[in-house]
Scaffold this active site. Structure first.
Site: not given
Length: 476
Positions: A147, A405-407
């Site tokens: 992100n 996971f901020c992905n």
């Protein structure tokens, strides 16, 4: 056979271990790391932790903390933005740390500068906000960026530039070289073009070729490399690969200190950036009445305010700690453990023959890191909610990570969330969207996965016990 620092293995784990050593003979070269774990990370076994979240955050050693405490207690440090004795001493230590970072990444000082930041995300933001995007310029992003990299698109959109994504291809979640090349051929050298990608996906563990750096630069692109998930277990040689901008977080590598990262930038690439503001420490002189300022050259022009000078000395100590262990040994050990775990997980079947897990990312060792991401399924093929898996793992004292996971790009593709579904959900009324509302919007599909990642203190027992934990979901 016994694993130092973890006590005697039980019968099943002993059998696993003996077979493991036969299949991965190179692991024998890393057995000294068992002693390092016992001496430097004894709290893991003393408290019964199975730590499997190194991509989320590394672990610090006892020696790092003691050395830093002793340094702080024996030193008088002052704000480096001055020339008094304590300030000059601090400045000397900060510059020593800057040199240590360049040496660690084999970055030629005549070509690279180190800009200290609060973390990798701030390093990425520095590039995004200062890159000279104009109408018609291009930002090229891999689909599996974090992100903090994806957020750069908000800067380019505000200035009329174009954002394009390079897709990743299931099941390995890799990128086709041919597709990437076709994307890199777009635009002209008269445009400002920035290509950003992770050296290693923090979602799948896929390692993208560092050869892409030169491929892109040869076609007139500037290259931003997110190395945060890569460098804890892999050596990054900036004399060889030469990206324009590289972002790292030091706590990912050696745990302490948190709150310090770096942007390692080529000097010529740094000159291309135009900061949208100035702050204390970033200027040589500023005037209120004249309404003007002059930005400081090099790294100082990008280090906002007073640097975290009490913590920066700990970065040097962390680098020395990792170098004393050997990054290549850590790479070998974690690679063996991760591949063994993947192989064993894929062998797990329910009584009716259905698989217990689904793996996201490659099953082989080629170009993959020590990050293993899965979902667990029941015997009927229904996903077990990742939050349930995490709650059960907590009972085993296993620290892992769940979610995306901020992905979001890799997560959406891996979990089968279509573009239309995402648009429908993201266009829901209201200015905020709680996670539970999003989960309902996705109509029961999994909105996350289970990730384990290995690092400097990982041993065979950690991976074997995680395997046994997952085996508990097997149904006859």
């Amino acid at each position: 056979m016994d694993i130092k620092g973890k006590g005697a293995l039980d019968g099943a784990e002993r059998e696993y271990y003996e077979e493991f050593l036969r299949d991965y003979p190179e692991y024998a070269s890393t057995l000294g790391l068992d002693g390092v774990r016992a001496e430097e990370y004894p709290r893991l076994d003393r408290q019964g932790h199975i730590y499997l979240d190194y991509t989320g955050g590394g672990l610090y050693s006892d020696t790092q903390v003691r050395r830093h405490m002793e340094f702080l207690l024996s030193s008088v440090l002052g704000n480096p933005h001055s020339s008094n004795p304590t300030s000059m001493f601090t400045t000397e230590k900060v510059e020593q740390c800057r040199k240590a970072v360049l040496d660690f990444f084999n970055a030629p000082p005549e070509e690279y500068v180190v800009i200290f930041t609060s973390n990798a995300s701030q390093a990425l933001k520095l590039v995004g906000e200062a890159y000279p995007f104009r109408k018609g310029d291009r930002l090229l992003l891999s689909f599996d960026n974090h992100n903090s990299v994806l957020g750069i698109r908000e800067f380019d959109r505000a200035r009329g530039a174009v954002t394009e994504y390079v897709p990743i291809i299931p099941p390995d979640l890799r990128i086709s070289d041919d597709v990437l090349l076709s994307c890199l051929e777009k635009g002209s050298r008269d445009e400002n073009r920035l290509f950003a990608y992770p050296a290693q996906s923090n979602f799948s563990g896929v390692q993208h070729p560092l050869e892409w750096i030169e491929m892109a630069r040869a076609r007139g692109w500037d290259v931003l490399l997110d190395a945060a998930a890569f460098v804890p277990t892999n050596r990054l040689d900036l004399r060889r690969w030469r990206p324009d901008y590289t972002a790292v977080s030091f706590y990912k590598i050696f745990g302490y200190p948190t709150g310090v990262g770096a942007l390692i930038a080529r000097r010529t690439a740094l000159e291309k950036l135009h900061r949208p503001w100035f702050a204390g420490g970033t200027i040589t002189v500023a005037s209120v009445q004249a309404d003007q300022y002059y930005l400081a050259p090099g790294a100082e022009g990008f280090e906002d305010g007073t640097p975290n000078y009490t913590s920066l000395t700990a970065v040097c100590m962390g680098i020395e700690h990792i170098e004393s262990i050997g990054l290549d040994l850590i790479h070998t050990r974690t690679g063996c453990l991760a591949h063994w775990l993947i192989t064993r997980l894929l062998e797990l079947k329910h009584g009716n023959g259905n698989p217990v897990i689904r793996l996201y990312g490659p099953a082989d060792r080629r170009m993959r890191g020590a990050t293993v991401t899965i979902n667990v399924y029941d015997r009927d093929g229904t996903v077990v909610d990742h939050q349930v898996v995490e709650r059960e793992a907590n009972k085993w004292m296993i620290s892992l990570r769940t979610g995306c996971f901020c992905n979001p790009g890799a997560g959406e593709l891996a979990l089968g969330l279509s573009r239309d579904e995402m648009i429908r959900c993201m266009n829901a009324p209201g200015s905020r969207m709680p996670l539970e509302v999003f989960r309902q919007c996705i109509d029961g599909k999994s909105t996350g996965a289970v990730r384990v990642s290995l690092g400097v203190a990982s041993n065979f027992s950690d991976t074997a016990r995680f395997l046994r934990f997952i085996m508990g979901f097997r149904q006859d």
